[in-house]
Design a protein around this motif. Sequence first.
Motif, PDB file in Angstrom:
ATOM      1  N   PRO A  45      43.506  20.963  38.489  1.00 28.14           N
ATOM      2  CA  PRO A  45      43.797  19.644  39.505  1.00 28.14           C
ATOM      3  C   PRO A  45      45.324  20.473  40.616  1.00 28.14           C
ATOM      4  CG  PRO A  45      44.510  18.989  36.349  1.00 28.14           C
ATOM      5  CD  PRO A  45      44.089  19.964  36.524  1.00 28.14           C
ATOM      6  N   SER A  46      45.155  19.629  41.390  1.00 33.35           N
ATOM      7  CA  SER A  46      46.755  20.487  42.344  1.00 33.35           C
ATOM      8  C   SER A  46      46.562  19.029  43.364  1.00 33.35           C
ATOM      9  CB  SER A  46      45.841  21.026  43.108  1.00 33.35           C
ATOM     10  OG  SER A  46      46.203  21.439  44.107  1.00 33.35           O
ATOM     11  N   LEU A  47      48.058  19.138  43.452  1.00 39.26           N
ATOM     12  CA  LEU A  47      48.080  18.119  45.317  1.00 39.26           C
ATOM     13  C   LEU A  47      48.726  18.971  45.973  1.00 39.26           C
ATOM     14  CD1 LEU A  47      50.696  15.720  44.394  1.00 39.26           C
ATOM     15  CD2 LEU A  47      51.004  17.090  46.424  1.00 39.26           C
ATOM     16  N   ARG A  48      49.254  19.813  45.487  1.00 43.71           N
ATOM     17  CA  ARG A  48      50.369  20.593  47.151  1.00 43.71           C
ATOM     18  C   ARG A  48      49.499  21.939  47.583  1.00 43.71           C
ATOM     19  NH1 ARG A  48      54.159  18.880  44.411  1.00 43.71           N
ATOM     20  NH2 ARG A  48      52.470  18.943  42.588  1.00 43.71           N
ATOM     21  N   THR A  49      48.656  22.609  46.494  1.00 46.09           N
ATOM     22  CA  THR A  49      47.633  23.614  46.929  1.00 46.09           C
ATOM     23  C   THR A  49      47.040  23.099  47.962  1.00 46.09           C
ATOM     24  OG1 THR A  49      48.251  24.741  44.603  1.00 46.09           O
ATOM     25  CG2 THR A  49      46.491  25.363  45.949  1.00 46.09           C
ATOM     26  N   ARG A  50      45.577  22.199  46.942  1.00 46.90           N
ATOM     27  CA  ARG A  50      44.760  21.236  47.888  1.00 46.90           C
ATOM     28  C   ARG A  50      44.905  20.643  49.292  1.00 46.90           C
ATOM     29  NH1 ARG A  50      40.076  17.246  45.041  1.00 46.90           N
ATOM     30  NH2 ARG A  50      39.468  16.232  47.720  1.00 46.90           N
ATOM     31  N   VAL A 108      39.687  29.680  45.440  1.00 50.56           N
ATOM     32  CA  VAL A 108      39.437  29.340  44.399  1.00 50.56           C
ATOM     33  C   VAL A 108      40.373  29.143  43.042  1.00 50.56           C
ATOM     34  CG1 VAL A 108      38.584  29.948  41.994  1.00 50.56           C
ATOM     35  CG2 VAL A 108      37.204  30.938  44.440  1.00 50.56           C
ATOM     36  N   ARG A 109      41.026  27.877  42.349  1.00 50.95           N
ATOM     37  CA  ARG A 109      41.758  27.966  41.594  1.00 50.95           C
ATOM     38  C   ARG A 109      41.592  27.791  40.333  1.00 50.95           C
ATOM     39  NH1 ARG A 109      46.906  23.791  41.041  1.00 50.95           N
ATOM     40  NH2 ARG A 109      46.812  25.562  42.171  1.00 50.95           N
ATOM     41  N   ALA A 110      41.313  28.241  39.244  1.00 50.04           N
ATOM     42  CA  ALA A 110      41.192  28.719  37.915  1.00 50.04           C
ATOM     43  C   ALA A 110      42.176  29.425  37.281  1.00 50.04           C
ATOM     44  CB  ALA A 110      40.181  29.336  38.164  1.00 50.04           C
ATOM     45  N   GLY A 145      48.201  34.783  38.517  1.00 48.27           N
ATOM     46  CA  GLY A 145      48.703  34.749  39.712  1.00 48.27           C
ATOM     47  C   GLY A 145      48.558  32.960  40.587  1.00 48.27           C
ATOM     48  N   HIS A 146      50.177  33.055  40.991  1.00 51.84           N
ATOM     49  CA  HIS A 146      49.564  32.169  41.852  1.00 51.84           C
ATOM     50  C   HIS A 146      50.584  32.445  43.202  1.00 51.84           C
ATOM     51  CE1 HIS A 146      49.102  28.154  43.954  1.00 51.84           C
ATOM     52  NE2 HIS A 146      50.269  27.451  43.291  1.00 51.84           N
ATOM     53  N   PRO A 147      49.626  33.849  44.375  1.00 56.76           N
ATOM     54  CA  PRO A 147      50.283  34.548  45.472  1.00 56.76           C
ATOM     55  C   PRO A 147      50.851  33.572  46.762  1.00 56.76           C
ATOM     56  CG  PRO A 147      48.277  34.893  44.935  1.00 56.76           C
ATOM     57  CD  PRO A 147      47.869  33.985  44.100  1.00 56.76           C
ATOM     58  N   LEU A 148      49.300  31.995  47.184  1.00 51.96           N
ATOM     59  CA  LEU A 148      49.517  31.773  48.056  1.00 51.96           C
ATOM     60  C   LEU A 148      51.119  31.215  47.490  1.00 51.96           C
ATOM     61  CD1 LEU A 148      46.729  29.801  48.898  1.00 51.96           C
ATOM     62  CD2 LEU A 148      48.070  31.774  50.069  1.00 51.96           C
ATOM     63  N   GLN A 149      51.451  30.789  46.251  1.00 50.19           N
ATOM     64  CA  GLN A 149      53.661  29.556  45.836  1.00 50.19           C
ATOM     65  C   GLN A 149      53.779  30.584  46.492  1.00 50.19           C
ATOM     66  OE1 GLN A 149      53.976  27.056  44.500  1.00 50.19           O
ATOM     67  NE2 GLN A 149      55.761  27.549  45.194  1.00 50.19           N
ATOM     68  N   ALA A 150      53.864  31.931  45.265  1.00 49.41           N
ATOM     69  CA  ALA A 150      54.715  33.162  45.642  1.00 49.41           C
ATOM     70  C   ALA A 150      55.342  33.675  47.067  1.00 49.41           C
ATOM     71  CB  ALA A 150      55.180  34.517  44.646  1.00 49.41           C
ATOM     72  N   CYS A 271      58.328  25.219  42.024  1.00 51.27           N
ATOM     73  CA  CYS A 271      57.015  25.405  42.396  1.00 51.27           C
ATOM     74  C   CYS A 271      56.215  23.710  42.914  1.00 51.27           C
ATOM     75  CB  CYS A 271      55.738  25.854  42.342  1.00 51.27           C
ATOM     76  SG  CYS A 271      55.788  25.656  40.745  1.00 51.27           S
ATOM     77  N   LEU A 272      57.382  23.143  41.790  1.00 51.20           N
ATOM     78  CA  LEU A 272      56.522  21.833  41.993  1.00 51.20           C
ATOM     79  C   LEU A 272      54.988  21.379  40.930  1.00 51.20           C
ATOM     80  CD1 LEU A 272      57.508  19.333  44.513  1.00 51.20           C
ATOM     81  CD2 LEU A 272      58.836  19.762  42.550  1.00 51.20           C
ATOM     82  N   PRO A 273      54.721  20.364  39.987  1.00 50.92           N
ATOM     83  CA  PRO A 273      55.110  19.232  39.956  1.00 50.92           C
ATOM     84  C   PRO A 273      56.266  19.733  38.688  1.00 50.92           C
ATOM     85  CG  PRO A 273      53.297  19.803  38.804  1.00 50.92           C
ATOM     86  CD  PRO A 273      53.140  20.654  39.858  1.00 50.92           C
TER      87      PRO A 273
HETATM   88  N1   CP Z   1      52.565  24.481  43.169  1.00 53.69           N
HETATM   89  C1   CP Z   1      51.886  23.880  43.047  1.00 53.69           C
HETATM   90  O1   CP Z   1      50.530  24.829  42.600  1.00 53.69           O
HETATM   91  O2   CP Z   1      51.879  22.289  42.964  1.00 53.69           O
HETATM   92  P1   CP Z   1      49.862  22.124  42.613  1.00 53.69           P
HETATM   93  O3   CP Z   1      49.936  22.206  41.542  1.00 53.69           O
HETATM   94  O4   CP Z   1      50.025  20.617  42.728  1.00 53.69           O
HETATM   95  O5   CP Z   1      48.852  22.575  43.753  1.00 53.69           O
END
Ligand code: CP
Length: 313
Positions: A45-50, A108-110, A145-150, A271-273
């Motif tokens: 799942p995702s809110l922000r990234t999507r 890709v989110r995994a 890793g979550h490089p877009l967040q960083a 980073c939320l949530p």
């Molecule tokens: N911070 C972040 O990646 O949020 P989502 O999981 O809602 O995409």
Amino acid sequence: MNYTSIKDIDNLDQWVQQAIKIKKKPLKNKKLGKNKTLGMLFFNPSLRTRLSTQKAALNLGMNVMVMNFGSEGWTLEYEDGAIMNSGSSEHIKEAAAVVSQYCDIIAVRAFAGLQDKEKDNAETVMAGFLKYATVPIVNMEGATGHPLQALADAITIAEYKTKARPKVVLTWAPHPKALPQAVANSFVEMMQLQDAEFVITHPKGYELNPEITKDSHIEYDQDKAFENADFIYAKNWSNYNEYGQITNSDPNWTVTAEKMKLTNNAKFMHCLPVRRNVIVTDEVLDGPNSVVIEQANNRTYSAQLVLQKILKK
Ligand code: CP
């Protein structure tokens, strides 16, 4: 060009300044992505990234296709030579090659499964797309890793810092569910590229992968770590040594207004949530020093910078 790790950033300061420029005029390159398609594949799942990545692509004039693989796609096999006579319906070889025909960039989110450390460290899904796709790959949070967040975090720190070398503290905080180490890992790697006094604080036993933290300063006393901090970045992660386990849920690690008083009027980041009154109290999250909403806003410009760089290549 792929963007799957902080290691793909060749000059962090330059990237941050470029992203801040994009933020001022987000539609300047509206024609760059004309007739190009971004495929966004979500295994979690995702809110922000999507929404931020989609918005970034739209700002560049791209078309976007989104697929929630977990609920809509065939279950994929990743092992070479697998005899596929049980659960998986399609091999990553075909899936990645086929999606590459429809899309110019695949994101890709995994997440980490948190069951098998070796498998998570191998980034099975991301590595499969990197190996078998024929178009660039963007990591929208992998197992490690979550490089877009960083990158968004770096933009946020650049916008709010009031001194050339701020003190930045990454603090572990409790959480009822076992969470991956991905966000913390990329934040640590990003901070290693910054001119900052960087401190990681967590309970003993919650050390992140030492190959990532390297010689980062670890302070087990949270109060001591908070002293004179300019930024407090809170994040939970599950135990890396006792892999994927929750071995501590001590509420004394929750970020409170009392603890924030130890800092140099620090900005609060996450980073939320976020779980209110578990990770951080309402008072801090709703207070004037919380920058979490702007931090989430910067996700658009971090994604837009990455997509723009790929499109220009
Ligand atoms: N911070 C972040 O990646 O949020 P989502 O999981 O809602 O995409």
